[in-house]
Design a protein around this motif. Structure first.
Motif, PDB file in Angstrom:
ATOM      1  N   ARG A 202     -41.708 -26.886  59.400  1.00 10.99           N
ATOM      2  CA  ARG A 202     -41.944 -25.444  59.224  1.00 10.99           C
ATOM      3  C   ARG A 202     -41.365 -24.975  57.904  1.00 10.99           C
ATOM      4  N   VAL A 203     -42.019 -24.003  57.289  1.00  9.42           N
ATOM      5  CA  VAL A 203     -41.577 -23.413  56.033  1.00  9.42           C
ATOM      6  C   VAL A 203     -41.178 -21.964  56.286  1.00  9.42           C
ATOM      7  N   PHE A 204     -40.089 -21.509  55.634  1.00 11.65           N
ATOM      8  CA  PHE A 204     -39.546 -20.173  55.868  1.00 11.65           C
ATOM      9  C   PHE A 204     -39.391 -19.396  54.564  1.00 11.65           C
ATOM     10  N   PHE A 205     -39.466 -18.073  54.687  1.00 10.39           N
ATOM     11  CA  PHE A 205     -39.162 -17.182  53.567  1.00 10.39           C
ATOM     12  C   PHE A 205     -38.521 -15.924  54.122  1.00 10.39           C
ATOM     13  N   ASP A 206     -37.411 -15.492  53.498  1.00 11.10           N
ATOM     14  CA  ASP A 206     -36.724 -14.260  53.887  1.00 11.10           C
ATOM     15  C   ASP A 206     -36.650 -13.340  52.682  1.00 11.10           C
ATOM     16  N   SER A 207     -37.203 -12.148  52.790  1.00 15.62           N
ATOM     17  CA  SER A 207     -37.264 -11.240  51.644  1.00 15.62           C
ATOM     18  C   SER A 207     -35.890 -10.805  51.172  1.00 15.62           C
ATOM     19  N   GLY A 208     -34.915 -10.774  52.058  1.00 11.51           N
ATOM     20  CA  GLY A 208     -33.592 -10.292  51.674  1.00 11.51           C
ATOM     21  C   GLY A 208     -32.749 -11.303  50.942  1.00 11.51           C
ATOM     22  N   THR A 209     -33.016 -12.614  51.136  1.00 12.72           N
ATOM     23  CA  THR A 209     -32.168 -13.647  50.533  1.00 12.72           C
ATOM     24  C   THR A 209     -32.937 -14.653  49.702  1.00 12.72           C
ATOM     25  N   SER A 210     -34.265 -14.651  49.759  1.00  8.19           N
ATOM     26  CA  SER A 210     -35.046 -15.698  49.106  1.00  8.19           C
ATOM     27  C   SER A 210     -35.606 -15.295  47.753  1.00  8.19           C
ATOM     28  N   VAL A 211     -35.044 -14.272  47.130  1.00 11.21           N
ATOM     29  CA  VAL A 211     -35.463 -13.872  45.789  1.00 11.21           C
ATOM     30  C   VAL A 211     -34.218 -13.723  44.924  1.00 11.21           C
ATOM     31  N   MET A 212     -34.088 -14.606  43.929  1.00  7.70           N
ATOM     32  CA  MET A 212     -32.983 -14.523  43.000  1.00  7.70           C
ATOM     33  C   MET A 212     -33.422 -13.707  41.780  1.00  7.70           C
ATOM     34  N   SER A 213     -32.565 -13.659  40.779  1.00  9.43           N
ATOM     35  CA  SER A 213     -32.854 -12.831  39.609  1.00  9.43           C
ATOM     36  C   SER A 213     -34.068 -13.313  38.844  1.00  9.43           C
ATOM     37  N   ASP A 214     -34.396 -14.598  38.939  1.00 10.09           N
ATOM     38  CA  ASP A 214     -35.487 -15.107  38.121  1.00 10.09           C
ATOM     39  C   ASP A 214     -36.543 -15.878  38.897  1.00 10.09           C
ATOM     40  N   ARG A 215     -36.423 -15.964  40.202  1.00 13.08           N
ATOM     41  CA  ARG A 215     -37.427 -16.703  40.947  1.00 13.08           C
ATOM     42  C   ARG A 215     -37.300 -16.452  42.452  1.00 13.08           C
ATOM     43  N   MET A 216     -38.359 -16.798  43.165  1.00 10.91           N
ATOM     44  CA  MET A 216     -38.345 -16.794  44.624  1.00 10.91           C
ATOM     45  C   MET A 216     -38.222 -18.235  45.086  1.00 10.91           C
TER      46      MET A 216
END
Length: 368
Positions: A202-216
């Motif tokens: 399974r692959v996951f993405f969290d909008s609150g923690t999965s975006v750094m200053s220069d990338r997702m």
């Protein structure tokens, strides 16, 4: 480690002089997807157990196992105690006193060592397991030692795994686009789920923690059994199967409201979910994603915004899988407590109805 001798039959090795295999700089295993001709449908990987694991699945797990064998993991996650929490929803609890739930700043610090994967860099990156990119051939290509291309995804081992095979999927450092959401990278992550061809992946993405200053970035790992949300009942709210092969459903009798997007059409699935994510970002909404069923199903978990921690629940908790740090928390975990925690992060009925209408409108607009 996976040797070149394993790559045969329908797969090919990249040529020695390939532009993706530069003579200097950091090197890693490189897997290039084959080019799809004629349609955008995901490959049909329905296969008996005699077919065995896919090549990508084999490479990924052998690299992760080798990383673990060298002692780089902080603990053996396969030795952690698990239990199905009593009740009808089959929530899963894991006892793991060493698990580290990264904050956004800690994620940023962790990825700092991977921001400089430049051609003249000779540093060794033990956590870098593999790079995946779109290829140009009619069949997948594999290079045991190649420089990461600028438009690929780096697969980096998580030293604090939630489950077996836990990795980060991060765009290559030379592709530092300052954007919230990269649709092309989401497409690669979805295609990886398809190409791995393992129901446990399974692959996951969290909008609150999965975006750094220069990338997702995304995360992924293997679960031996279906997550509770995957077994939850659903009802269709939009059926575009006749035109776009996109079906939008909502979960029924699940404590966290969720929408489910199902399709064998990779392009349509990526376009619809990406457009919805853009809209949620524009409205500063918090949410998590779960990609399952070999890339053909995406769960969207909209959540009440937590100004301190971003999303209230990470994607695996949205799916019904919880990690407990102490024996007391683990022993006392109950379905009621978990359901209340989920419900507190769930959207109110009115906001969820608005989101459903938005998703259906986007699905209609993008297939015209």
């Amino acid at each position: 480690m996976v040797s070149a001798s394993k790559v045969e039959g329908e797969y090919s090795l990249l040529r020695k002089n390939s532009p993706l295999d530069q003579p200097e700089g950091v090197k890693t295993h490189l897997y290039c997807f084959s080019v799809e001709h004629g349609n955008d449908n995901l490959k049909s990987f329905v296969c008996s157990e005699q077919c065995g694991p896919s090549l990508l699945d084999t490479i990924l797990l052998s690299q992760w196992d080798n990383f673990a064998w060298k002692g780089h993991l902080d603990y053996d996650v396969t030795a952690c105690q698990l239990k199905v929490i009593e009740g009808g929803r089959n929530f899963v609890g894991q006892l793991n006193s060493k698990w580290n739930s990264f904050s956004p700043k800690e994620y940023d610090k962790f990825f700092e060592s991977f921001r400089c994967l430049k051609p003249n860099s000779m540093k060794s990156y033990e956590g870098l397991l593999l790079c995946i990119a779109q290829g140009e051939k009619d069949r997948p290509e594999v290079a045991p030692s190649a420089s990461p291309p600028k438009d690929g995804l780096l697969l980096i081992a998580n030293e604090y795994p939630v489950e077996y095979g836990h990795i980060f999927l991060v765009p290559t450092a030379v592709n530092q686009l300052s954007c919230y959401w990269d649709k092309r990278m989401f497409g690669l992550a979805t295609k990886i789920a398809s190409e791995v061809n393992n129901a446990a992946f399974r692959v996951f993405f969290d909008s609150g923690t999965s975006v750094m200053s220069d990338r997702m970035f995304f995360q992924a790992c293997y679960f031996a059994n279906p997550l509770p949300v995957e077994s939850a009942s659903t009802v269709a709210v939009h059926d575009g199967k006749a035109r776009s092969d996109i079906i939008v459903s909502e979960t029924v009798d699940y404590p966290l409201k969720a929408l489910v997007f199902t399709s064998n059409n990779l392009k349509a699935l990526v376009n619809v979910v990406s457009e919805i994510c853009f809209s949620l970002h524009d409205n500063t909404a918090a949410y998590s994603l779960l990609i399952s069923n070999n890339g053909t199903k995406v769960f969207l978990f909209p959540q009440v915004k937590n100004l301190v921690a971003g999303c209230s629940l990470p994607a695996w908790e949205c799916g019904g899988y919880f990690v407990y740090h102490t024996r007391s928390e683990f022993d006392n975990a109950s379905e009621t407590e978990i359901s209340n925690r989920m419900a507190s992060a769930s959207l109110q009925d009115g906001a969820f109805e608005d989101l459903k209408h938005l998703c259906c409108a986007i699905a209609d607009d993008l297939i015209k």
